[in-house]
Scaffold this motif. Structure first.
Motif, PDB file in Angstrom:
ATOM      1  N   PRO A  71       0.807  -1.230   0.000  1.00  0.00           N
ATOM      2  CA  PRO A  71       0.000   0.000   0.000  1.00  0.00           C
ATOM      3  C   PRO A  71       0.836   1.274   0.000  1.00  0.00           C
ATOM      4  N   GLY A  72       1.618   1.473  -1.043  1.00  0.00           N
ATOM      5  CA  GLY A  72       2.402   2.689  -1.166  1.00  0.00           C
ATOM      6  C   GLY A  72       3.529   2.768  -0.156  1.00  0.00           C
ATOM      7  N   ILE A  73       3.900   3.997   0.182  1.00  0.00           N
ATOM      8  CA  ILE A  73       5.050   4.204   1.058  1.00  0.00           C
ATOM      9  C   ILE A  73       4.798   3.640   2.454  1.00  0.00           C
ATOM     10  N   SER A  74       3.521   3.530   2.854  1.00  0.00           N
ATOM     11  CA  SER A  74       3.228   3.020   4.195  1.00  0.00           C
ATOM     12  C   SER A  74       3.556   1.541   4.339  1.00  0.00           C
ATOM     13  N   ALA A  75       3.813   0.856   3.223  1.00  0.00           N
ATOM     14  CA  ALA A  75       4.157  -0.568   3.287  1.00  0.00           C
ATOM     15  C   ALA A  75       5.545  -0.794   3.875  1.00  0.00           C
ATOM     16  N   TYR A  76       6.398   0.210   3.823  1.00  0.00           N
ATOM     17  CA  TYR A  76       7.820   0.015   4.118  1.00  0.00           C
ATOM     18  C   TYR A  76       8.196   0.597   5.485  1.00  0.00           C
ATOM     19  N   VAL A  77       8.990  -0.160   6.219  1.00  0.00           N
ATOM     20  CA  VAL A  77       9.576   0.314   7.473  1.00  0.00           C
ATOM     21  C   VAL A  77      11.068   0.492   7.223  1.00  0.00           C
ATOM     22  N   TYR A  78      11.547   1.729   7.336  1.00  0.00           N
ATOM     23  CA  TYR A  78      12.931   2.049   7.015  1.00  0.00           C
ATOM     24  C   TYR A  78      13.741   2.284   8.288  1.00  0.00           C
ATOM     25  N   ALA A  79      15.006   1.925   8.224  1.00  0.00           N
ATOM     26  CA  ALA A  79      15.913   2.221   9.329  1.00  0.00           C
ATOM     27  C   ALA A  79      16.094   3.732   9.461  1.00  0.00           C
ATOM     28  N   ALA A 128       1.223   0.610   8.342  1.00  0.00           N
ATOM     29  CA  ALA A 128       0.063   0.060   7.634  1.00  0.00           C
ATOM     30  C   ALA A 128      -0.428  -1.184   8.349  1.00  0.00           C
ATOM     31  N   ASP A 129      -1.725  -1.441   8.212  1.00  0.00           N
ATOM     32  CA  ASP A 129      -2.301  -2.709   8.650  1.00  0.00           C
ATOM     33  C   ASP A 129      -2.071  -3.754   7.566  1.00  0.00           C
ATOM     34  N   GLY A 130      -1.829  -4.996   7.965  1.00  0.00           N
ATOM     35  CA  GLY A 130      -1.681  -6.051   6.966  1.00  0.00           C
ATOM     36  C   GLY A 130      -0.907  -7.232   7.486  1.00  0.00           C
ATOM     37  N   ILE A 131      -0.174  -7.866   6.578  1.00  0.00           N
ATOM     38  CA  ILE A 131       0.628  -9.053   6.878  1.00  0.00           C
ATOM     39  C   ILE A 131       2.086  -8.721   6.632  1.00  0.00           C
ATOM     40  N   LEU A 132       2.949  -9.132   7.557  1.00  0.00           N
ATOM     41  CA  LEU A 132       4.375  -8.916   7.347  1.00  0.00           C
ATOM     42  C   LEU A 132       4.829  -9.788   6.181  1.00  0.00           C
ATOM     43  N   TYR A 133       5.194  -9.137   5.094  1.00  0.00           N
ATOM     44  CA  TYR A 133       5.476  -9.806   3.822  1.00  0.00           C
ATOM     45  C   TYR A 133       6.956 -10.094   3.633  1.00  0.00           C
ATOM     46  N   GLY A 134       7.820  -9.222   4.142  1.00  0.00           N
ATOM     47  CA  GLY A 134       9.251  -9.422   3.960  1.00  0.00           C
ATOM     48  C   GLY A 134      10.045  -8.738   5.056  1.00  0.00           C
ATOM     49  N   ARG A 135      11.214  -9.305   5.347  1.00  0.00           N
ATOM     50  CA  ARG A 135      12.102  -8.756   6.372  1.00  0.00           C
ATOM     51  C   ARG A 135      13.517  -8.652   5.820  1.00  0.00           C
ATOM     52  N   ARG A 136      14.214  -7.631   6.303  1.00  0.00           N
ATOM     53  CA  ARG A 136      15.622  -7.503   5.934  1.00  0.00           C
ATOM     54  C   ARG A 136      16.390  -8.693   6.470  1.00  0.00           C
ATOM     55  N   GLN A 137      17.344  -9.190   5.667  1.00  0.00           N
ATOM     56  CA  GLN A 137      18.130 -10.342   6.071  1.00  0.00           C
ATOM     57  C   GLN A 137      19.370  -9.950   6.877  1.00  0.00           C
ATOM     58  N   PRO A 138      20.241  -9.067   6.394  1.00  0.00           N
ATOM     59  CA  PRO A 138      21.374  -8.699   7.257  1.00  0.00           C
ATOM     60  C   PRO A 138      20.883  -7.915   8.467  1.00  0.00           C
ATOM     61  N   GLY A 139      21.455  -8.197   9.648  1.00  0.00           N
ATOM     62  CA  GLY A 139      21.076  -7.451  10.826  1.00  0.00           C
ATOM     63  C   GLY A 139      21.599  -6.023  10.824  1.00  0.00           C
ATOM     64  N   ARG A 140      22.755  -5.815  10.223  1.00  0.00           N
ATOM     65  CA  ARG A 140      23.373  -4.488  10.205  1.00  0.00           C
ATOM     66  C   ARG A 140      22.597  -3.572   9.277  1.00  0.00           C
ATOM     67  N   VAL A 141      22.239  -2.381   9.780  1.00  0.00           N
ATOM     68  CA  VAL A 141      21.477  -1.424   8.988  1.00  0.00           C
ATOM     69  C   VAL A 141      22.081  -0.040   9.121  1.00  0.00           C
ATOM     70  N   LYS A 142      21.724   0.784   8.163  1.00  0.00           N
ATOM     71  CA  LYS A 142      22.046   2.200   8.204  1.00  0.00           C
ATOM     72  C   LYS A 142      20.799   2.971   7.778  1.00  0.00           C
ATOM     73  N   PRO A 143      20.719   4.264   8.042  1.00  0.00           N
ATOM     74  CA  PRO A 143      19.501   5.008   7.723  1.00  0.00           C
ATOM     75  C   PRO A 143      19.093   4.849   6.259  1.00  0.00           C
ATOM     76  N   GLY A 144      17.795   4.550   6.063  1.00  0.00           N
ATOM     77  CA  GLY A 144      17.253   4.364   4.723  1.00  0.00           C
ATOM     78  C   GLY A 144      17.145   2.927   4.289  1.00  0.00           C
ATOM     79  N   ASN A 145      17.814   1.989   4.988  1.00  0.00           N
ATOM     80  CA  ASN A 145      17.660   0.570   4.646  1.00  0.00           C
ATOM     81  C   ASN A 145      16.221   0.130   4.888  1.00  0.00           C
ATOM     82  N   CYS A 146      15.713  -0.693   3.974  1.00  0.00           N
ATOM     83  CA  CYS A 146      14.373  -1.261   4.137  1.00  0.00           C
ATOM     84  C   CYS A 146      14.470  -2.444   5.104  1.00  0.00           C
ATOM     85  N   CYS A 147      13.777  -2.326   6.236  1.00  0.00           N
ATOM     86  CA  CYS A 147      13.830  -3.361   7.264  1.00  0.00           C
ATOM     87  C   CYS A 147      12.665  -4.333   7.171  1.00  0.00           C
TER      88      CYS A 147
END
Length: 346
Positions: free
Chosen positions: A265-273, A315-334
């Motif tokens: 559902p657009g930008i609300s689908a994504y959780v960013y670091a 957003a409401d919904g189902i968790l569809y995907g997760r970041r694989q590497p644990g290490r993140v920096k700002p802007g990474n899709c988590c």
């Protein structure tokens, strides 16, 4: 479907094909693109391609290796190249298991030659960098041969995604209906509409502009070969080829998908670091989540006095995907959330 008279003339290219796509039977060869790096003055980049042709029927193009760290699709395509008897099909298969070939050999998402993401270069440039030349050849010389296009992705080394078949949005209502039917025929555990936030430079967007029935996939990921996802991919490709009338199934299997269609559902689908650190997710893929709910937190382990930063779903919904590497920096899709599709399916 775009008629031959409507198709634009291809842009001049120095690339050439070593096989004849109009010949019956099975052939394997290469798209050869003259490439002159430091260590090979008159060399060529070789993109593997096979054609299996018999009788009358549609032409289906199967692409793998769009990103070089995604494996289930290329394995499935190579299976077909080796094992499929041309006498079993009606029509033509154009099989390309490693289009982003330099990235495939390196096992990475982007090309080590020019740093480009192949799936953000369409329609390409026949006089550009090597990645742009490959996408230009696919756009100008391969897609016009086809009636349907299967673009087989996974989450790659940075994402772990629920195995799913993907609908590429199009403004053509008739093509949209055919796309949905073909994607549902794939019968993945999930069917998801993904617009890539309106990104027009992807292979599936280019295929839709060319009028091809278009099916995408996301087959797990995490930088590995998932046995379950590989099984879904092999079965799904056969299902679509049966649906298109090219390769009848020996014994159709019962439907496995639940028939529901989701979307990002657009930008609300994504959780960013938001900060530099190590991401701790709170939920497994497939979990039902809601907007405002804590999604995970980022730890700055090299500064233990600093409290973790908590991220929240939008957003409401189902968790569809997760970041694989644990290490993140700002802007990474988590994290990515899929929600019920709000559009029309017919």
């Amino acid at each position: 479907m775009t008629s031959a008279s409507q198709k634009p003339a291809p842009r001049p290219s120095s690339a050439f094909l070593t096989i004849d796509p109009e010949r019956d039977g099975k052939q394997a060869g290469f798209v050869m693109i003259p490439h002159s790096p430091h260590d090979d003055a008159w060399g060529a980049t070789r993109i593997p391609v096979a054609v299996i042709k018999n009788g009358s029927g549609p032409t289906v193009i199967l692409e793998g290796g769009n990103h070089g760290d995604e494996y289930e699709g290329p394995i499935t395509i190579c299976d077909l190249i080796r094992d499929l008897d041309p006498g079993r099909i009606q029509g033509r298969l154009i099989l390309m298991p490693a289009n982003n070939v330099h990235a495939v050999i390196a096992g990475q998402r982007t090309s080590p030659v020019d740093g480009l993401n192949f799936n953000r270069t369409f329609p390409g440039d026949p006089r550009g960098t090597i990645t742009q030349q490959i996408s230009a050849y696919v756009s100008d010389y391969i897609l016009p041969l086809g009636d349907a296009f299967l673009d087989l992705h996974s989450g790659g080394s940075s994402l772990d995604i629920i195995p799913s078949a993907i609908v590429e949005p199009t403004d053509d209502p008739a093509l949209h209906k055919r796309n949905v039917a073909a994607v549902q025929a794939f019968d993945a555990p999930m069917t998801v509409v993904i617009s890539n936030l309106g990104e027009p430079r992807t292979a599936t967007a280019a295929a839709c502009r060319a009028g091809l029935v278009t099916v995408g996939t996301e087959m797990a990921g995490a930088g590995t070969v998932s046995l379950d996802a590989l099984k879904v991919c092999r079965r799904g490709v056969r299902n679509v080829l049966d649906h298109l009338g090219v390769l009848p199934l020996d014994a159709p299997e019962p439907k496995r998908g639940d028939g529901k269609v989701l979307e990002l559902p657009g930008i609300s689908a994504y959780v960013y670091a938001t900060v530099d650190g190590v991401f701790e997710p709170f939920h497994a893929n497939g979990t039902t989540v809601s907007a405002g709910q804590p999604a995970g937190r980022i730890h700055c382990t090299w500064d233990p006095t600093r409290p973790p930063e908590t991220l929240h779903y939008a957003a409401d919904g189902i968790l569809y995907g997760r970041r694989q590497p644990g290490r993140v920096k700002p802007g990474n899709c988590c994290l990515i959330v899929a929600a019920p599709y709000r559009g029309t399916l017919s």
